[in-house]
Enzyme design. Sequence first.
Site, PDB file in Angstrom:
ATOM      1  N   GLN A 254      -6.673  -1.016   5.245  1.00 28.10           N
ATOM      2  CA  GLN A 254      -7.366  -1.533   6.427  1.00 28.10           C
ATOM      3  C   GLN A 254      -8.839  -1.834   6.151  1.00 28.10           C
ATOM      4  O   GLN A 254      -9.563  -2.230   7.062  1.00 28.10           O
ATOM      5  CB  GLN A 254      -7.269  -0.517   7.564  1.00 28.10           C
ATOM      6  CG  GLN A 254      -5.861  -0.168   8.001  1.00 28.10           C
ATOM      7  CD  GLN A 254      -5.222  -1.246   8.852  1.00 28.10           C
ATOM      8  OE1 GLN A 254      -5.864  -2.227   9.238  1.00 28.10           O
ATOM      9  NE2 GLN A 254      -3.938  -1.093   9.147  1.00 28.10           N
TER      10      GLN A 254
ATOM     11  N   SER B  17      -2.970  -3.759   0.534  1.00 24.96           N
ATOM     12  CA  SER B  17      -1.715  -4.423   0.893  1.00 24.96           C
ATOM     13  C   SER B  17      -1.988  -5.842   1.363  1.00 24.96           C
ATOM     14  O   SER B  17      -2.913  -6.070   2.157  1.00 24.96           O
ATOM     15  CB  SER B  17      -1.029  -3.628   2.018  1.00 24.96           C
ATOM     16  OG  SER B  17       0.334  -3.942   2.116  1.00 24.96           O
ATOM     17  N   GLY B  18      -1.183  -6.790   0.904  1.00 21.24           N
ATOM     18  CA  GLY B  18      -1.409  -8.193   1.213  1.00 21.24           C
ATOM     19  C   GLY B  18      -1.340  -8.529   2.691  1.00 21.24           C
ATOM     20  O   GLY B  18      -2.158  -9.298   3.209  1.00 21.24           O
ATOM     21  N   HIS B  19      -0.377  -7.957   3.399  1.00 21.79           N
ATOM     22  CA  HIS B  19      -0.147  -8.409   4.772  1.00 21.79           C
ATOM     23  C   HIS B  19      -1.167  -7.878   5.772  1.00 21.79           C
ATOM     24  O   HIS B  19      -1.157  -8.261   6.932  1.00 21.79           O
ATOM     25  CB  HIS B  19       1.275  -8.043   5.220  1.00 21.79           C
ATOM     26  CG  HIS B  19       1.467  -6.615   5.626  1.00 21.79           C
ATOM     27  ND1 HIS B  19       1.549  -6.234   6.940  1.00 21.79           N
ATOM     28  CD2 HIS B  19       1.614  -5.495   4.892  1.00 21.79           C
ATOM     29  CE1 HIS B  19       1.748  -4.924   7.002  1.00 21.79           C
ATOM     30  NE2 HIS B  19       1.794  -4.465   5.768  1.00 21.79           N
TER      31      HIS B  19
ATOM     32  N   ASN C 188      -6.166   3.397  10.346  1.00 17.94           N
ATOM     33  CA  ASN C 188      -5.321   2.319  10.848  1.00 17.94           C
ATOM     34  C   ASN C 188      -5.126   2.360  12.357  1.00 17.94           C
ATOM     35  O   ASN C 188      -4.643   1.391  12.933  1.00 17.94           O
ATOM     36  CB  ASN C 188      -3.952   2.354  10.154  1.00 17.94           C
ATOM     37  CG  ASN C 188      -3.248   3.684  10.319  1.00 17.94           C
ATOM     38  OD1 ASN C 188      -3.842   4.745  10.107  1.00 17.94           O
ATOM     39  ND2 ASN C 188      -1.981   3.652  10.688  1.00 17.94           N
TER      40      ASN C 188
ATOM     41  N   ALA D 195       0.809  -1.215   0.000  1.00 18.52           N
ATOM     42  CA  ALA D 195       0.000   0.000   0.000  1.00 18.52           C
ATOM     43  C   ALA D 195       0.843   1.264   0.000  1.00 18.52           C
ATOM     44  O   ALA D 195       0.431   2.285  -0.561  1.00 18.52           O
ATOM     45  CB  ALA D 195      -0.951  -0.003   1.197  1.00 18.52           C
ATOM     46  N   THR D 196       2.022   1.231   0.621  1.00 17.98           N
ATOM     47  CA  THR D 196       2.854   2.435   0.610  1.00 17.98           C
ATOM     48  C   THR D 196       3.240   2.814  -0.814  1.00 17.98           C
ATOM     49  O   THR D 196       3.139   3.977  -1.218  1.00 17.98           O
ATOM     50  CB  THR D 196       4.109   2.242   1.477  1.00 17.98           C
ATOM     51  OG1 THR D 196       3.714   2.157   2.858  1.00 17.98           O
ATOM     52  CG2 THR D 196       5.081   3.391   1.314  1.00 17.98           C
TER      53      THR D 196
ATOM     54  N   CYS E 266       3.956   1.679  11.199  1.00 20.12           N
ATOM     55  CA  CYS E 266       4.754   2.334  10.165  1.00 20.12           C
ATOM     56  C   CYS E 266       5.375   3.641  10.637  1.00 20.12           C
ATOM     57  O   CYS E 266       6.151   4.258   9.926  1.00 20.12           O
ATOM     58  CB  CYS E 266       3.900   2.586   8.931  1.00 20.12           C
ATOM     59  SG  CYS E 266       3.247   1.064   8.213  1.00 20.12           S
TER      60      CYS E 266
END
Length: 398
Positions: free
Chosen positions: A192, A212-214, A164, A82-83, A338
């Site tokens: 999220q 984002s995958g994680h 988040n 995502a970043t 982050c």
Amino acid sequence: MSKEHPSGRPQGGIYLDYQATTPTDRRVVEAMLPWFTERFGNPHSDAHAYGWQAEDAVEQARKEVAASLKADAREIVFTSGATESNNLAIKGAARFRRTHEGRNGVVTLATEHKCVLESARALAKDGFEVTILPVRSDGLVDLERMRAALDERTAIVSVMGVNNEVGVIQPIAAIAEQVRAAGAWLHVDAAQAVGKIPLDVGTLGIDLLSLSGHKLYGPKGVGALYVRRRPRVRLEPLFDGGGQERGLRSGTLPTPLCVGLGLACRLATDEMAEESARLAGLRQIFLDRIETKLGPVTINGSLEARVPGNLNLRFPDAPAHKVIDAAGGLAISTGSACSSAAVEPSYVLRALGLSDEEAACSLRIAFGRMTTTEEAIRGAELLAAAVIATRAQAAAAE
């Protein structure tokens, strides 16, 4: 408590920090494994079966990611997370629109993820007009302020779907209506949100969306950016290379990670309704047990407009870092992983109007797919005991 969960929860301790990251679902790991070994072809190699096989797997994953957003597979660009997606969306859209349309405005919220805020600040150094809007005390956007900030110069508006830290769900459809009226594009950081709330990019009026995958039980190191095709959204790429991903994101795609992301999106979407109800139940059990031990507690942000797996609680006279130290075996946090290098209180909570002291006494608790009822109960007991011990230690020191 140390017995391994069948879905793959790590042994030992109680993990209640699912907004920082999630374990990769075992089903996802099993789907990925062959693409590291037997099926190792480059998905961009078009001269032999190894490449064709990998390409087919990547395109199937693209379809699964798209389906979770009710998008077209051709609108999905794979990234590292995502970043990167946020940087590509915000900088790419702003630069393209300034060059081709003369639009020079960027609008976002004070509670956005650091990578969004830093992207906006980087654009400000490059001459863009950046507006960072405050939010209401419940963490939600002030729609009147948003409307007033938009005009014919606005190129891109970036708003996080689900925060988040405090888990609040922004009214994306209402924001999109204002953005569209101004002729701007709407970017949503949905890292999220995917798998936690229903997402239909067309119905909601979203032009760009990051994931984002994680954050949804997929692997780390992979994500995606939705880029609307009709009417077409155009971006300037962040870097140059072989022109993969429609020229927007050059580089060899990691087939195993793409496969994992696709399946993770499908599982999260298929299981969303049942999982949401379960997490809402766990959250209430946790909150009830905490209040039984400590009395009423303050919840930061709107409880109604919030994903079911999140709580952000304030414990006066109990600094969060000391509570975490006292709650051995309980994995919770003060906010975004982050920006964890920062010692200062959460900028998100301060944007809600909390003082530095109030923000420093707040903790994020996030439940997830592998959280059990027993863990919710025991986690609440450990947290309550840690708060009591921290307060007692402070009182003794006076």
